[in-house]
Design a protein around this motif. Structure first.
Motif, mmCIF file in Angstrom:
data_model
loop_
_atom_site.group_PDB
_atom_site.id
_atom_site.type_symbol
_atom_site.label_atom_id
_atom_site.label_comp_id
_atom_site.label_asym_id
_atom_site.label_seq_id
_atom_site.Cartn_x
_atom_site.Cartn_y
_atom_site.Cartn_z
ATOM 1 N N GLY A 173 -0.971 16.007 -5.129
ATOM 2 C CA GLY A 173 -0.932 15.059 -6.239
ATOM 3 C C GLY A 173 -0.142 13.809 -5.978
ATOM 4 O O GLY A 173 -0.291 12.814 -6.683
ATOM 5 N N ALA A 174 0.738 13.839 -4.996
ATOM 6 C CA ALA A 174 1.507 12.654 -4.613
ATOM 7 C C ALA A 174 1.705 12.720 -3.109
ATOM 8 O O ALA A 174 2.116 13.751 -2.584
ATOM 9 C CB ALA A 174 2.847 12.609 -5.341
ATOM 10 N N GLY A 175 1.385 11.631 -2.414
ATOM 11 C CA GLY A 175 1.435 11.633 -0.963
ATOM 12 C C GLY A 175 2.499 10.710 -0.417
ATOM 13 O O GLY A 175 3.613 10.650 -0.915
ATOM 14 N N SER A 176 2.130 9.968 0.612
ATOM 15 C CA SER A 176 3.046 9.039 1.263
ATOM 16 C C SER A 176 2.225 7.906 1.846
ATOM 17 O O SER A 176 1.003 7.840 1.658
ATOM 18 C CB SER A 176 3.827 9.762 2.363
ATOM 19 O OG SER A 176 2.942 10.153 3.413
ATOM 20 N N LYS A 177 2.867 7.027 2.609
ATOM 21 C CA LYS A 177 2.139 5.912 3.212
ATOM 22 C C LYS A 177 1.128 6.396 4.245
ATOM 23 O O LYS A 177 0.178 5.688 4.578
ATOM 24 C CB LYS A 177 3.110 4.927 3.842
ATOM 25 C CG LYS A 177 3.935 5.496 4.990
ATOM 26 C CD LYS A 177 4.892 4.452 5.543
ATOM 27 C CE LYS A 177 5.721 5.028 6.699
ATOM 28 N NZ LYS A 177 6.646 4.011 7.240
ATOM 29 N N ASP A 178 1.324 7.610 4.754
ATOM 30 C CA ASP A 178 0.425 8.151 5.771
ATOM 31 C C ASP A 178 -0.568 9.182 5.225
ATOM 32 O O ASP A 178 -1.493 9.577 5.929
ATOM 33 C CB ASP A 178 1.240 8.814 6.886
ATOM 34 C CG ASP A 178 2.162 7.839 7.579
ATOM 35 O OD1 ASP A 178 1.726 6.696 7.827
ATOM 36 O OD2 ASP A 178 3.319 8.211 7.853
ATOM 37 N N VAL A 179 -0.337 9.623 4.004
ATOM 38 C CA VAL A 179 -1.180 10.671 3.422
ATOM 39 C C VAL A 179 -1.613 10.235 2.030
ATOM 40 O O VAL A 179 -0.771 10.088 1.132
ATOM 41 C CB VAL A 179 -0.428 12.017 3.334
ATOM 42 C CG1 VAL A 179 -1.297 13.067 2.644
ATOM 43 C CG2 VAL A 179 -0.019 12.491 4.714
ATOM 44 N N ARG A 180 -2.902 10.027 1.867
ATOM 45 C CA ARG A 180 -3.391 9.657 0.531
ATOM 46 C C ARG A 180 -3.610 10.927 -0.295
ATOM 47 O O ARG A 180 -4.125 11.927 0.180
ATOM 48 C CB ARG A 180 -4.687 8.855 0.640
ATOM 49 C CG ARG A 180 -4.455 7.492 1.237
ATOM 50 C CD ARG A 180 -5.365 6.461 0.650
ATOM 51 N NE ARG A 180 -6.741 6.610 1.102
ATOM 52 C CZ ARG A 180 -7.707 5.757 0.779
ATOM 53 N NH1 ARG A 180 -7.445 4.727 -0.011
ATOM 54 N NH2 ARG A 180 -8.924 5.919 1.221
ATOM 55 N N SER A 181 -3.204 10.825 -1.563
ATOM 56 C CA SER A 181 -3.282 11.973 -2.452
ATOM 57 C C SER A 181 -4.439 11.818 -3.424
ATOM 58 O O SER A 181 -5.108 10.785 -3.476
ATOM 59 C CB SER A 181 -1.972 12.110 -3.230
ATOM 60 O OG SER A 181 -1.920 11.148 -4.265
#
Length: 620
Positions: free
Chosen positions: A266-274
């Motif tokens: 449900g929430a990722g990072s700059k490298d992982v889209r959620s």
């Protein structure tokens, strides 16, 4: 109850592909010319043999000498009267609210309500019908919503022309619980693989996104099974309850003693889209690249609630055990062997609960999506349903589980985390079935506490709202009060809260300041622009035929919570009647029918299952 949001307030990323589409506006019936008076009715209709209340809103000069008349489909007047006492002011434009008592209207039919005398206005149409007739249709619509929420291969195309989706969930990788920053908006470190592959395909999308949570699925499945108990002949209900049950069965690995809590990120990072970083149809995820920033959208992670064999967060253990025990009750008569298997699973999950728990409970990741303070109610729910299932199957453990349910009830009642029926508090469901097992005065008193709190709030509100409409989940909490009143009457034979239940259902379905039903497809005025990806991209923005029928939305919220909207390049613009709604905002509450306004028009499984249970109990 704590306030919460379903999504972190973070900047969302958009896909590079641009999809055109202009803003679509809807002409909403105003039922009166501003600053003229307006009428608010339950647009779903009123029970023929129950109390019936509508409201007129206007200035005091307009309403002081107002009369009303009810006209039938042929235009004939069937009831008339004088506007009742002033209940208060709503906002600067509507300084007076008065009740319109329609209780004498008992003949089934379709009607409209008109103001005469010092004010003129006309209501949307509404029905008067027996409970079974009126409520069954609403429950059937709720079932349609759950069919539209299905994931996996076993989908129901329905009005949205759904396609199979997330087939990669059949062989998903298990990861350790993710670690987020303090706001729950970004991963602090890479995900760590701990197992798999596991088959977690199927189930329902949780809300307008495509995440799947054990926490909310257990709550919704339990309510569908309870609704089936009260209204077993509702088309599609048994199959839909079984669909949710089958997925929860996949989320419990009895061999290793592992409960899986979530599918998707449900929430990722700059490298992982959620899941919350893109706007797409669910089947699009299967076509994404297996590497790069979309890798967790194609091959969705599974997160555990506990390490194999370790104690399980007691809120999840209690409610999952309750679902499996309800399945045992459902199957006890026709398939006792299968029922005993469900009871075995229920007992195993319940036994593994971490009843010495301290600290944060496991709900979903990040926890800010669905925070929860109480777990004693979940354990009471699990024990009560285990006892009922054991009684059905002649299992001697019924007495022990009944005693444990009573103990959990007393501990819950003595705690400082008491609430009312909603996804974070199932005490009303637990209390009602505990009372069925035998005398349980403390549980009876606590049901009265929940309903009494709602009655006191309603008595102070101009339109008799029993929930707090400046906080999240006002509408589902309203349906929770309706369901609780019906559960109380069913368990005790005491019908003192029946009129309150009618009043609250009416508020959720049109007799509110905004004059809209908060259930899609119900009444003449309802949400047309839900924040729901599949409905927005596959549905019709004119509302003709392809609406997300039966979905229940959050409804009004505090004005301060509506300062941000979600926006994506792929999102089809949709905004319905913003100027109209603004006229009726008041008491620091605001309602917006805008596809990006998740705070007011994102539908959810737990919202809709609570309404379905309320309708089923009312019909029964």
């Amino acid at each position: 109850m704590p306030s919460f949001f379903r999504r972190p307030r973070a900047l969302v990323l958009s896909l590079a592909v641009m999809v055109g589409g202009g803003t679509v506006w809807y002409a909403l019936p105003s039922h009166g010319t501003q600053p003229g008076a307006v009428i608010r009715v339950d647009q779903a209709g009123y029970l023929a043999d129950a109390s019936k209340e509508a409201f007129a809103m206007g200035s005091e000069d307009q309403l002081a000498g107002a009369h009303f008349e009810v006209v039938d489909a042929a235009g004939g007047t069937v009831l008339d009267g004088r506007a009742g006492p002033r209940t208060g002011a709503w906002n600067g434009s509507y300084g007076s609210v008065r009740t319109l008592d329609l209780s004498a209207l008992t003949r089934p039919g379709t009607y409209r309500l008109r103001l005469t005398g010092t004010a003129t206005a006309e209501s949307p149409s509404f029905k008067v019908a027996p409970a079974a007739e009126l409520m069954k249709g609403l429950a059937e619509d709720n079932v349609r919503f759950f069919q539209a929420q299905r994931d996996g291969a076993d989908i129901v195309p329905g009005a949205l022309d759904r396609k199979p989706s997330h087939l990669t969930d059949r062989a998903a990788t298990v990861y350790a619980a993710p670690h987020y920053d303090k706001d729950g908006t970004e991963l602090k470190e890479p995900l760590r693989k701990v197992g798999g592959p596991v088959d977690v395909s199927g189930g329902w999308f949780d809300a307008g996104d495509f995440l799947k949570f054990t926490h909310t699925a257990a709550y919704s499945t339990a309510q569908l099974l309870l609704a089936q108990r009260s209204l077993p002949d509702t088309p599609g209900l048994a199959a839909e309850a079984r669909h949710g049950l089958d997925w929860l069965d996949k989320m419990w690995d009895g061999r290793s003693g592992t409960l899986y809590a979530q599918v998707g990120i449900g929430a990722g990072s700059k490298d992982v889209r959620s899941d919350h970083d893109v706007w797409r149809l669910p089947q699009a995820d299967d076509a994404l690249e297996a590497a790069g920033p979309d890798r967790m959208l194609k091959n969705r992670p599974v997160f555990r609630a506990n390490a194999p064999g370790a104690p399980i967060s007691p809120n999840l253990a209690g409610r999952v055990a309750a679902v499996f025990a309800l399945a045992a009750q459902t199957d006890a008569k026709d398939d006792p062997d299968r029922a005993r298997q469900w009871l075995l699973k229920a007992a195993a999950v319940y036994q593994q609960a971490d009843t010495g728990h301290t600290g944060a409970l496991v709900t979903v990741f990040p926890a800010s999506f669905y925070p929860e303070d109480s777990w004693l109610d979940d354990m009471e729910f699990g024990a009560a349903e285990l006892s009922l299932a054991a009684k059905e199957l002649g299992d001697a453990r019924a007495v022990r589980w009944q005693g444990e349910a009573g103990d959990w009830a007393r501990k819950y009642i003595a705690s400082d985390a008491r609430g009312t029926l909603g996804v974070a508090d199932v005490s009303a469901l637990a209390h009602a079935d505990l009372i069925k097992l035998g005398p349980a005065q403390a549980a009876t008193d606590d049901l009265r506490r929940q309903l009494g709190d709602g009655e006191r709030r309603a008595a102070k509100d101009p339109l008799r709202a029993g929930a707090v409409y400046t906080d999240f989940d006002a509408v589902p909490h309203t349906f929770g009060l309706v369901a609780t009143a019906r559960l109380y009457a069913q368990a005790t034979g005491d019908h003192r809260y029946d009129a309150f239940a009618e009043q609250q259902r009416g508020w959720a379905l049109g007799a509110n300041a905004w004059g809209t039903s908060f259930m899609i497809g119900t009444g003449e005025v309802f949400p047309h622009c839900p924040e729901h990806q599949a409905a927005n991209l596959a549905g019709s923005l004119t509302g003709a035929g392809k609406i997300l029928r039966g979905a229940v939305v959050n409804g009004p919220n505090g004005s301060g919570k509506l300062t941000e909207h979600n926006s994506f390049d792929q999102m089809r613009s949709c905004e319905a009647g913003t100027a109209e709604w603004k006229r009726f905002d008041g008491k620091d509450a605001r309602y917006l029918d805008h596809v990006g306004a998740w705070q007011t028009v994102e539908p959810a499984d737990d919202f809709t299952s609570t309404a379905l249970l309320a309708f089923a109990l009312t019909a029964a």
